[in-house]
Design a protein around this motif. Structure first.
Motif, PDB file in Angstrom:
ATOM      1  N   UNK A   1     -75.833  -4.824  61.133  1.00 40.59           N
ATOM      2  CA  UNK A   1     -75.590  -6.252  61.403  1.00 40.59           C
ATOM      3  C   UNK A   1     -76.832  -7.079  61.076  1.00 40.59           C
ATOM      4  N   UNK A   2     -77.999  -6.605  61.508  1.00 41.84           N
ATOM      5  CA  UNK A   2     -79.229  -7.339  61.223  1.00 41.84           C
ATOM      6  C   UNK A   2     -79.484  -7.414  59.716  1.00 41.84           C
ATOM      7  N   UNK A   3     -79.230  -6.334  59.007  1.00 42.12           N
ATOM      8  CA  UNK A   3     -79.425  -6.310  57.553  1.00 42.12           C
ATOM      9  C   UNK A   3     -78.511  -7.332  56.892  1.00 42.12           C
ATOM     10  N   UNK A   4     -77.272  -7.352  57.308  1.00 41.26           N
ATOM     11  CA  UNK A   4     -76.302  -8.269  56.705  1.00 41.26           C
ATOM     12  C   UNK A   4     -76.688  -9.717  56.978  1.00 41.26           C
ATOM     13  N   UNK A   5     -77.005 -10.015  58.225  1.00 39.72           N
ATOM     14  CA  UNK A   5     -77.390 -11.387  58.586  1.00 39.72           C
ATOM     15  C   UNK A   5     -78.653 -11.795  57.832  1.00 39.72           C
TER      16      UNK A   5
ATOM     17  N   UNK B   1     -86.379 -10.344  61.219  1.00 40.50           N
ATOM     18  CA  UNK B   1     -87.642 -10.825  60.661  1.00 40.50           C
ATOM     19  C   UNK B   1     -88.813 -10.139  61.362  1.00 40.50           C
ATOM     20  N   UNK B   2     -88.733 -10.006  62.677  1.00 42.48           N
ATOM     21  CA  UNK B   2     -89.787  -9.326  63.430  1.00 42.48           C
ATOM     22  C   UNK B   2     -89.940  -7.872  63.008  1.00 42.48           C
ATOM     23  N   UNK B   3     -88.830  -7.186  62.804  1.00 44.48           N
ATOM     24  CA  UNK B   3     -88.878  -5.779  62.378  1.00 44.48           C
ATOM     25  C   UNK B   3     -89.444  -5.650  60.963  1.00 44.48           C
TER      26      UNK B   3
ATOM     27  N   UNK C   1     -92.766  -3.719  59.864  1.00 46.45           N
ATOM     28  CA  UNK C   1     -92.706  -2.730  58.785  1.00 46.45           C
ATOM     29  C   UNK C   1     -93.854  -2.948  57.798  1.00 46.45           C
ATOM     30  N   UNK C   2     -94.106  -4.203  57.420  1.00 42.02           N
ATOM     31  CA  UNK C   2     -95.189  -4.498  56.488  1.00 42.02           C
ATOM     32  C   UNK C   2     -96.536  -4.206  57.110  1.00 42.02           C
ATOM     33  N   UNK C   3     -96.696  -4.475  58.376  1.00 41.26           N
ATOM     34  CA  UNK C   3     -97.981  -4.167  59.042  1.00 41.26           C
ATOM     35  C   UNK C   3     -98.250  -2.676  59.020  1.00 41.26           C
TER      36      UNK C   3
END
Length: 183
Positions: A135-139, A172-174, A178-180
């Motif tokens: 769901x988060x990916x889709x949104x 966005x937070x995840x 991930x980038x950090x």
């Protein structure tokens, strides 16, 4: 490419004598937009083409169930998202059952894909997005890449705008985290 409005295409689709012509117009009108919507979820060119083909098969077979209440793109997007998420779930199941997945990251796979047009940062973003729950990916994809309004996503996914905003901000937070971790 000529652009046709939904009203014209719907009229063609509603008559069995012109249905094929209407469907051809529908495919021409929305293929590129749907391709990128699917590609952002399934990631690779070949998989996106396979899923998109399934989308059009389902759409053709489901023409009788389309009542014309929503926009054609909304209807097709709903099918495309469902097909994309089903594909991703099947892939996860196959990878979980596979004894050896080679340990290759999504970023590495994308960098090896001849149709991938991006750098390592873009590949890492795609890997971060792929790590999100469905769901988060889709949104995230609909909001970030397609610049859809929450009201449109709400109609498409049949959920509240508040829930979508929460999903997007968590995503966005995840991705930031991930980038950090991969810097």
């Amino acid at each position: 490419m000529d652009k046709f409005d939904d009203k014209h295409i719907k009229k063609l689709l509603s008559d069995t004598r012109t249905q094929r012509k209407g469907f051809e117009l529908l495919v021409r009108q929305y293929s590129e937009k749907l391709y990128w919507q699917v590609r952002r979820i399934v990631l690779t060119h070949d998989d996106a083409n396979d899923v998109l083909q399934n989308v059009y098969i389902k759409a053709w077979n489901g023409l009788d169930t389309f009542h014309g209440d929503s926009r054609l793109f909304t209807w097709l997007s709903r099918i495309a998202i469902n097909e994309s998420l089903d594909f991703v779930r099947r892939q996860k199941t196959m990878n979980a059952m596979s004894a050896d997945d080679g340990g290759q990251s999504i970023a590495s796979m994308l960098m090896a894909d001849e149709y991938f047009d991006g750098d390592r940062t873009v590949a890492l973003l795609q890997e971060a997005v792929a790590s999100l729950p469905d769901v988060q990916r889709t949104v995230f994809c609909l909001r970030y890449y397609d610049n859809m309004k929450y009201s449109e996503i709400s109609q498409l996914l049949d959920t509240s705008e508040g829930a979508l905003k929460a999903s997007y901000h968590i995503a966005v937070g995840k991705i930031t985290q991930f980038f950090k971790e991969h810097d």
